[in-house]
Design an enzyme around this catalytic site. Structure first.
Site, PDB file in Angstrom:
ATOM      1  CB  SER A  82      12.575  -2.206   0.073  1.00  0.00           C
ATOM      2  OG  SER A  82      12.149  -3.254  -0.784  1.00  0.00           O
ATOM      3  CE1 TYR A 129       6.897  -1.109   1.697  1.00  0.00           C
ATOM      4  CE2 TYR A 129       7.881  -1.890  -0.339  1.00  0.00           C
ATOM      5  CZ  TYR A 129       7.859  -1.860   1.038  1.00  0.00           C
ATOM      6  OH  TYR A 129       8.784  -2.573   1.753  1.00  0.00           O
TER       7      TYR A 129
HETATM    8  P1  NAD Z   1       5.738  -6.733   9.293  1.00  0.00           P
HETATM    9  O1  NAD Z   1       4.323  -6.675   8.912  1.00  0.00           O
HETATM   10  O2  NAD Z   1       6.164  -7.803  10.234  1.00  0.00           O
HETATM   11  O3  NAD Z   1       6.218  -5.370   9.920  1.00  0.00           O
HETATM   12  C1  NAD Z   1       5.678  -4.113   9.571  1.00  0.00           C
HETATM   13  C2  NAD Z   1       5.268  -3.442  10.858  1.00  0.00           C
HETATM   14  O4  NAD Z   1       4.949  -2.071  10.579  1.00  0.00           O
HETATM   15  C3  NAD Z   1       4.021  -4.014  11.488  1.00  0.00           C
HETATM   16  O5  NAD Z   1       4.315  -5.094  12.356  1.00  0.00           O
HETATM   17  C4  NAD Z   1       3.451  -2.833  12.251  1.00  0.00           C
HETATM   18  O6  NAD Z   1       3.809  -2.912  13.615  1.00  0.00           O
HETATM   19  C5  NAD Z   1       4.174  -1.632  11.647  1.00  0.00           C
HETATM   20  N1  NAD Z   1       3.220  -0.609  11.207  1.00  0.00           N
HETATM   21  C6  NAD Z   1       2.683  -0.431   9.976  1.00  0.00           C
HETATM   22  N2  NAD Z   1       1.845   0.621   9.990  1.00  0.00           N
HETATM   23  C7  NAD Z   1       1.853   1.117  11.266  1.00  0.00           C
HETATM   24  C8  NAD Z   1       1.198   2.195  11.909  1.00  0.00           C
HETATM   25  N3  NAD Z   1       0.368   3.018  11.251  1.00  0.00           N
HETATM   26  N4  NAD Z   1       1.436   2.393  13.225  1.00  0.00           N
HETATM   27  C9  NAD Z   1       2.293   1.581  13.912  1.00  0.00           C
HETATM   28  N5  NAD Z   1       2.935   0.557  13.354  1.00  0.00           N
HETATM   29  C10 NAD Z   1       2.725   0.329  12.036  1.00  0.00           C
HETATM   30  O7  NAD Z   1       6.566  -6.846   7.936  1.00  0.00           O
HETATM   31  P2  NAD Z   1       8.132  -6.698   7.612  1.00  0.00           P
HETATM   32  O8  NAD Z   1       8.262  -7.234   6.262  1.00  0.00           O
HETATM   33  O9  NAD Z   1       8.945  -7.225   8.693  1.00  0.00           O
HETATM   34  O10 NAD Z   1       8.320  -5.120   7.508  1.00  0.00           O
HETATM   35  C11 NAD Z   1       9.329  -4.428   8.178  1.00  0.00           C
HETATM   36  C12 NAD Z   1       9.997  -3.459   7.219  1.00  0.00           C
HETATM   37  O11 NAD Z   1      10.668  -4.195   6.221  1.00  0.00           O
HETATM   38  C13 NAD Z   1       9.036  -2.525   6.493  1.00  0.00           C
HETATM   39  O12 NAD Z   1       9.565  -1.222   6.472  1.00  0.00           O
HETATM   40  C14 NAD Z   1       9.010  -3.093   5.092  1.00  0.00           C
HETATM   41  O13 NAD Z   1       8.723  -2.098   4.160  1.00  0.00           O
HETATM   42  C15 NAD Z   1      10.421  -3.592   4.976  1.00  0.00           C
HETATM   43  N6  NAD Z   1      10.653  -4.568   3.909  1.00  0.00           N
HETATM   44  C16 NAD Z   1      10.020  -5.765   3.915  1.00  0.00           C
HETATM   45  C17 NAD Z   1      10.246  -6.666   2.888  1.00  0.00           C
HETATM   46  C18 NAD Z   1       9.557  -7.996   2.838  1.00  0.00           C
HETATM   47  O14 NAD Z   1       9.628  -8.663   1.795  1.00  0.00           O
HETATM   48  N7  NAD Z   1       8.923  -8.439   3.890  1.00  0.00           N
HETATM   49  C19 NAD Z   1      11.150  -6.334   1.872  1.00  0.00           C
HETATM   50  C20 NAD Z   1      11.788  -5.122   1.892  1.00  0.00           C
HETATM   51  C21 NAD Z   1      11.543  -4.232   2.923  1.00  0.00           C
END
Ligand code: NAD
Ligand code: MG
Length: 334
Positions: A226, A239
């Site tokens: 991120s 986080y």
């Molecule tokens: P999202 O909520 O769609 O995806 C996160 C997923 O993590 C969930 O769908 C879930 O399936 C999984 N998860 C969390 N805890 C879990 C557990 N205990 N067991 C099984 N599955 C679990 O959101 P996203 O934003 O697409 O996140 C995906 C990645 O992107 C993450 O690593 C997040 O940190 C990273 N990210 C997101 C952003 C943003 O702004 N959305 C920015 C930078 C990084």
């Protein structure tokens, strides 16, 4: 939805090629495109107006959230991502493949010809089913493996099931993440801190250890890091440090695994419109103005980062290892 809905589909192209020379002469554009170059001009769109801008409606869901209940529903490329055989026959495991960024990667992988296993938390079954259907509509194998990544034994089981269901493994995407915003470190309970570390740092460790014996030379391990790894927000104390850890393991493991022919790549999103942000990841004011502070003036949609996962995984990226690829809307790093 066909992956090539804005142009001739592979089926149309193959069909045209098989109806003979007379028809080919009558449809030269289609006949000429039967190689790897699609016909017609490449799509170009204005990033300023392509997707919604803040303010967004205030919305809150219990963790881990469902993207089908978001307003607007994130675009993960369901109707727009076009494949071009960049991953034909590859075998991918994507954690958090039900929604958001992982869903966009899973859809893109399938459209590029890969078989895909997705992991998700059991309460996300309805989002996950949509992804499984989309993968199968491409004629690819889809494997659904629900379970809690905080459990080390489940992480090992996940890899074993993916290898069994796919008949091997050569792309591992550690994408699942837990983000719960707290204004003060005093409000982060020991249990919450533990859950964030277990999901974001421990699970990739267990998954990579279990996967490594199955990975052939040419395989790739991808970690979703991120902008928070480089420029942490005050309300994401726990986080943000896990994302720094992810960026860091990408670099050490790339050095360790290069002699085995296995690449390790990080992807660093800026703010993306996903369930993470509406299920505790952002304070209500930040959720409503989400992405508005970037030079782009809006958050990214998962469809806008899917191509980086394909780039990281494909054979053409064979010199990309220990690197972090980004999509940041003009701010953040890399
Ligand atoms: P999202 O909520 O769609 O995806 C996160 C997923 O993590 C969930 O769908 C879930 O399936 C999984 N998860 C969390 N805890 C879990 C557990 N205990 N067991 C099984 N599955 C679990 O959101 P996203 O934003 O697409 O996140 C995906 C990645 O992107 C993450 O690593 C997040 O940190 C990273 N990210 C997101 C952003 C943003 O702004 N959305 C920015 C930078 C990084
Ligand atoms: Mg989800």
């Amino acid at each position: 939805m066909d992956s090539n809905d804005n142009g001739p589909s592979r089926r149309q192209v193959v069909g045209a090629a098989s109806i003979g020379l007379a028809a080919m002469a009558a449809a030269p554009a289609v006949a000429q495109s039967s190689g790897s170059t699609p016909a017609g001009p490449a799509k170009i769109s204005d990033p300023r107006t392509k997707y919604p801008k803040p303010p967004f409606k205030e919305q809150k869901q219990p963790w881990p959230g469902l993207q089908s209940k978001m307003d607007p529903v994130p675009d993960c490329g369901e109707t727009s991502y076009k494949g071009n055989n960049r991953l034909t026959g590859r075998k991918a495991l994507v954690t958090g493949g039900d929604s958001g960024i992982g869903r966009a990667a899973a859809i893109a992988f399938a459209r590029e010809g890969a078989d895909v296993a997705i992991n998700y938390y059991p309460s996300e079954e309805s989002d996950a089913r949509e992804v499984i259907d989309l993968i199968r509509r491409e004629g690819r194998t889809a494997v659904a493996i629900p379970g809690d990544l905080r459990d080390a034994a489940f992480c090992r089981h996940l890899v074993a099931e993916a290898v069994k269901g796919l008949g091997g493994l050569d792309i591992v995407v550690n994408n699942a993440g837990r983000q719960q915003s707290q204004k003060s470190i005093l409000d982060i309970t020991d249990e919450a801190f533990d859950a964030t570390m277990k999901t974001n740092i421990y699970a990739p460790f267990h998954i990579i250890k279990a996967a490594l014996p199955h990975l052939p030379p040419g395989a790739v391990i991808i970690g979703t890091t991120s902008e928070q790894a480089y420029d942490p927000s005050e309300d994401l104390y726990d986080y943000a440090q896990t994302k720094a850890a992810t960026m860091n393991y990408v670099k050490s493991l790339a050095k360790q695994l290069a002699p085995k022919g296995i690449r390790v790549v990080g992807i660093a999103p800026g703010p993306f419109w996903t369930p993470l942000q509406v299920s505790g990841g952002a304070q209500p004011d930040k959720q409503m103005s989400f992405g508005g502070k970037t030079p782009a003036g809006r958050p990214g949609m998962p469809a806008e980062i899917a191509g980086l996962y394909v780039r990281a995984a494909e054979d053409g990226g064979s010199y990309t290892t220990g690197n972090v690829l980004g999509a940041g809307g003009g701010q953040g790093q890399p």
